[in-house]
Design a protein around this motif. Structure first.
Motif, PDB file in Angstrom:
ATOM      1  N   ASP A  60     -43.693 -22.778 -75.107  1.00 47.96           N
ATOM      2  CA  ASP A  60     -43.392 -24.024 -74.332  1.00 47.96           C
ATOM      3  C   ASP A  60     -42.182 -24.650 -75.034  1.00 47.96           C
ATOM      4  O   ASP A  60     -41.342 -25.427 -74.789  1.00 47.96           O
ATOM      5  CB  ASP A  60     -44.761 -25.175 -74.458  1.00 47.96           C
ATOM      6  CG  ASP A  60     -45.684 -24.624 -73.226  1.00 47.96           C
ATOM      7  OD1 ASP A  60     -45.231 -23.940 -72.516  1.00 47.96           O
ATOM      8  OD2 ASP A  60     -46.785 -25.340 -73.541  1.00 47.96           O
ATOM      9  N   TRP A  61     -42.474 -24.502 -76.451  1.00 45.31           N
ATOM     10  CA  TRP A  61     -41.690 -24.935 -77.498  1.00 45.31           C
ATOM     11  C   TRP A  61     -40.055 -24.242 -77.333  1.00 45.31           C
ATOM     12  O   TRP A  61     -38.865 -24.876 -77.318  1.00 45.31           O
ATOM     13  CB  TRP A  61     -41.693 -24.977 -79.016  1.00 45.31           C
ATOM     14  CG  TRP A  61     -40.511 -24.685 -79.942  1.00 45.31           C
ATOM     15  CD1 TRP A  61     -40.064 -26.151 -80.376  1.00 45.31           C
ATOM     16  CD2 TRP A  61     -39.921 -24.018 -80.937  1.00 45.31           C
ATOM     17  NE1 TRP A  61     -39.433 -25.814 -81.394  1.00 45.31           N
ATOM     18  CE2 TRP A  61     -38.942 -24.403 -81.363  1.00 45.31           C
ATOM     19  CE3 TRP A  61     -40.282 -22.643 -80.984  1.00 45.31           C
ATOM     20  CZ2 TRP A  61     -38.380 -23.850 -82.695  1.00 45.31           C
ATOM     21  CZ3 TRP A  61     -39.480 -21.846 -81.743  1.00 45.31           C
ATOM     22  CH2 TRP A  61     -38.577 -22.569 -82.531  1.00 45.31           C
TER      23      TRP A  61
ATOM     24  N   ALA B 258     -38.194 -25.334 -73.974  1.00 44.30           N
ATOM     25  CA  ALA B 258     -37.433 -26.454 -74.379  1.00 44.30           C
ATOM     26  C   ALA B 258     -36.180 -26.376 -74.794  1.00 44.30           C
ATOM     27  O   ALA B 258     -35.214 -27.028 -74.872  1.00 44.30           O
ATOM     28  CB  ALA B 258     -38.271 -27.504 -74.941  1.00 44.30           C
TER      29      ALA B 258
END
Length: 212
Positions: free
Chosen positions: A85-86, A89
């Protein structure tokens, strides 16, 4: 293809060490975590740390700290998901994970994982080493390797699939990686297994001997 980002997995409970952060234990006069950072940083485009609890205890390292997003300490796949998820981004395609308690992992980990994933349907591969002779005999045939599921290359594109699997209760890493046709990067285990990790006080003593 973009260079992967690196994620150090430190989200476990370290019960066999009596709790606390194994990464803050010292080996050769420096914290275990610093050794991990020094080894992975040259191989990736950026590094983050997956850890739960108060992030301030890692402030001196200057890394993003990513807590699990799945509650209940469900294991390393939750850390992989937090890393994916990081990375999404950041606009990255993939991450490489390493364990925070494994100070001697290979300095060519990332390129060899990428090579292992070349002919696979996804940017997905796990590190592995040969089993010793006794274990190989006991296994009764088949692939005589040990897979190291905290050392892997993971595609951002599969993060929602992983989130769904975790939500459904999946906890075993290799069940998920096998489902998606992961590659295997084989590393030599001589003179010792480079994925040797510090789980117990005896392991810590051994790591200090090896570092010396």
């Amino acid at each position: 293809m973009k260079q992967p980002l690196g994620v150090i997995l430190a989200g476990g409970l370290a019960t066999r060490m009596g709790g606390g952060d194994k990464g803050l234990l010292e080996i050769g006069g420096e914290p275990l975590l610093q050794r991990i950072i020094d080894r992975i940083e040259p191989q990736v485009a950026g590094v983050a740390l997956n850890a739960n609890g108060d992030a301030a205890r890692f402030a001196s390292y200057g890394l993003p700290v990513l807590p699990d997003t799945i509650p209940g300490f469900p294991g390393p796949l939750a850390g992989v998901l937090a890393g994916l998820d990081w990375a999404a981004a950041q606009g990255a395609d993939s991450i490489v994970t390493v364990a925070a308690d494994t100070p001697f992992f290979p300095c060519d980990l990332v390129p060899r994982l990428l090579l292992a994933a070349e002919d696979r349907p996804h940017l997905l591969a796990l590190a592995c080493t040969p089993r010793d002779g006794e274990e190989a005999l006991k296994s009764g045939g088949g692939r005589k390797i040990n897979r190291h599921p905290t050392f892997g290359l993971w595609p951002v594109a599969l993060r929602d699939d992983l989130r769904a699997a975790l939500t459904d209760g999946l906890r075993k890493v290799v069940l998920w990686t096998d489902r998606h046709g992961a590659g295997e990067a084989l590393f030599p285990a001589d003179p010792f297994d480079p994925f040797f990790n510090v789980n117990t006080p005896e392991d810590l003593a051994r790591a200090r001997e090896l570092a010396a």
